[in-house]
Design a protein around this motif. Sequence first.
Motif, PDB file in Angstrom:
ATOM      1  N   ALA A 171    -102.259 -99.402 135.606  1.00  0.00           N
ATOM      2  CA  ALA A 171    -101.871 -98.142 135.012  1.00  0.00           C
ATOM      3  C   ALA A 171    -102.331 -96.826 135.422  1.00  0.00           C
ATOM      4  CB  ALA A 171    -102.005 -98.360 133.329  1.00  0.00           C
ATOM      5  N   VAL A 172    -101.411 -96.123 135.417  1.00  0.00           N
ATOM      6  CA  VAL A 172    -101.698 -94.570 135.781  1.00  0.00           C
ATOM      7  C   VAL A 172    -101.405 -93.508 134.815  1.00  0.00           C
ATOM      8  CG1 VAL A 172     -99.880 -94.455 137.427  1.00  0.00           C
ATOM      9  CG2 VAL A 172    -101.689 -92.839 137.881  1.00  0.00           C
ATOM     10  N   SER A 173    -101.949 -92.694 134.667  1.00  0.00           N
ATOM     11  CA  SER A 173    -101.888 -91.536 133.554  1.00  0.00           C
ATOM     12  C   SER A 173    -102.038 -90.242 134.248  1.00  0.00           C
ATOM     13  CB  SER A 173    -102.840 -91.662 132.447  1.00  0.00           C
ATOM     14  OG  SER A 173    -102.607 -92.810 131.895  1.00  0.00           O
TER      15      SER A 173
ATOM     16  N   ALA B 107     -97.483-104.235 134.696  1.00  0.00           N
ATOM     17  CA  ALA B 107     -98.236-105.395 134.411  1.00  0.00           C
ATOM     18  C   ALA B 107     -98.385-106.546 135.536  1.00  0.00           C
ATOM     19  CB  ALA B 107     -97.512-106.268 133.489  1.00  0.00           C
ATOM     20  N   ALA B 108     -99.258-107.231 135.508  1.00  0.00           N
ATOM     21  CA  ALA B 108     -99.663-108.328 136.614  1.00  0.00           C
ATOM     22  C   ALA B 108     -98.206-108.935 137.220  1.00  0.00           C
ATOM     23  CB  ALA B 108    -100.638-109.554 136.033  1.00  0.00           C
ATOM     24  N   ASP B 109     -97.239-108.912 136.259  1.00  0.00           N
ATOM     25  CA  ASP B 109     -96.183-109.571 137.016  1.00  0.00           C
ATOM     26  C   ASP B 109     -95.134-108.248 137.268  1.00  0.00           C
ATOM     27  OD1 ASP B 109     -95.135-108.523 134.623  1.00  0.00           O
ATOM     28  OD2 ASP B 109     -94.491-110.268 133.556  1.00  0.00           O
ATOM     29  N   GLY B 110     -95.600-107.329 137.372  1.00  0.00           N
ATOM     30  CA  GLY B 110     -94.705-106.303 138.000  1.00  0.00           C
ATOM     31  C   GLY B 110     -93.826-105.398 137.054  1.00  0.00           C
ATOM     32  N   VAL B 111     -93.760-105.883 135.732  1.00  0.00           N
ATOM     33  CA  VAL B 111     -92.803-105.073 134.610  1.00  0.00           C
ATOM     34  C   VAL B 111     -93.684-104.027 134.217  1.00  0.00           C
ATOM     35  CG1 VAL B 111     -92.059-105.586 132.297  1.00  0.00           C
ATOM     36  CG2 VAL B 111     -91.975-107.430 133.934  1.00  0.00           C
ATOM     37  N   VAL B 112     -92.683-102.965 134.069  1.00  0.00           N
ATOM     38  CA  VAL B 112     -92.986-101.739 133.917  1.00  0.00           C
ATOM     39  C   VAL B 112     -92.801-101.147 132.447  1.00  0.00           C
ATOM     40  CG1 VAL B 112     -92.437 -99.168 134.162  1.00  0.00           C
ATOM     41  CG2 VAL B 112     -92.034-100.730 136.132  1.00  0.00           C
ATOM     42  N   SER B 113     -94.029-100.736 132.000  1.00  0.00           N
ATOM     43  CA  SER B 113     -94.034 -99.953 130.510  1.00  0.00           C
ATOM     44  C   SER B 113     -94.423 -98.737 130.700  1.00  0.00           C
ATOM     45  CB  SER B 113     -94.681-100.755 129.809  1.00  0.00           C
ATOM     46  OG  SER B 113     -96.046-100.674 129.942  1.00  0.00           O
ATOM     47  N   TYR B 114     -94.018 -97.553 129.505  1.00  0.00           N
ATOM     48  CA  TYR B 114     -94.395 -96.188 129.572  1.00  0.00           C
ATOM     49  C   TYR B 114     -95.055 -95.883 128.305  1.00  0.00           C
ATOM     50  CZ  TYR B 114     -91.306 -95.699 133.604  1.00  0.00           C
ATOM     51  OH  TYR B 114     -90.689 -95.659 134.977  1.00  0.00           O
ATOM     52  N   GLY B 115     -95.978 -95.092 128.451  1.00  0.00           N
ATOM     53  CA  GLY B 115     -96.425 -94.130 127.183  1.00  0.00           C
ATOM     54  C   GLY B 115     -96.080 -92.882 127.515  1.00  0.00           C
TER      55      GLY B 115
END
Length: 367
Positions: free
Chosen positions: A82-84, A102-110
């Motif tokens: 993750a990068v912030s 995620a380890a499987d490549g799926v993106v999420s955002y904060g």
Amino acid sequence: MTGRNSGLIGRTAVAFVLAASLSAVADSAHAGTAGAKVCRLDEGVLTVDDLPAGSSVIECGAVGRVVAYDGTGVTVPEPGTAVSVDALATDGSTHGFTLEVAADGVVSYGLADAAADSSTAGSDVSDVLSSPARTADDLSQEPDGADADAADNGAGTEVASVEAASSPSACGDGAYKTDDRKEYGTYNWYIGDGGMPGALSRTDAKWAFYDAIDNITDSYNDCGYGDSVGAKANFLSETSYEADINSSSQCTARDGLSTWDAGDLKSGVVATTCSWTWPMPGVKNDLREADVRFNTHDYDFTNKPTSSCSNKYDIRSVGTHEAGHVFGLGHVGSGHENLTMYTNSFLCSTKARTLGKGDVLALRSIY
């Protein structure tokens, strides 16, 4: 049935079974990607809509691309990272976000500051990059044009803002926010190349940054709170590497060194912190690297504000705020102007060097 006919029937049956198996594999693969959101990776900087949450950086080929949001941006990291980005703006507005892969490549955002998280258990893991990134094209090494310790030739000290005067005192304001980030071991940091804020030498800059970081790790305050924060930091050395932050206040690819330096950032941004973590479900993400850059291209800094100070930012006040981000503290906004983690750093003011109640409580909630 003859042996010849029997063999033909057997081969036909095998072929049918094989075709059915391949069809099942294809259907399974399709089912595995059918739920992933579609990405649109045109040339240039991407938006969070181009690479939406739920899409895959592997299938989209997005690792290494820049995603921008609300005036800042990050380079998409490899899976399991993750990068912030957190930018300290001159107008007190909040700019920053987190992109997690995620380890499987799926993106999420904060896309907003996170609320306090009481889950802080974890373990520190050694971190070695086999191919560290060098981002020379993003660097700016221009020094400030003024002596940091010289008397300022200004029109007088900045008048305290009405908002700060009407806000709770630093020791009476318990507001805070934390991000999904924690240094489980020791934050080892470096001084980068180029000009330093306030035209300090690299040695003097080291001590100014050292003091700012210690303000966080020692929870330095005038409110009577003892130091029960277990955060640790250690200066290692000077380095030819630079902070992995470009002139657009975007996080570039990380190089494995937590570097503090100065240079060109986006106008309106006093300083920027970029942090890389390893996702740890159920607890705070584990900090791997955190870089800090002061914007000496557009703003002046001083290490010793004088009574005649004008239009200069205090290095250690800004540094303490940025160190707060390094150790997982988020911004607090309007109505909390007297806290170190307020979204603005006041000109010619040293008050952010000393933590307020909310700043201390935030650190205690993590460490």
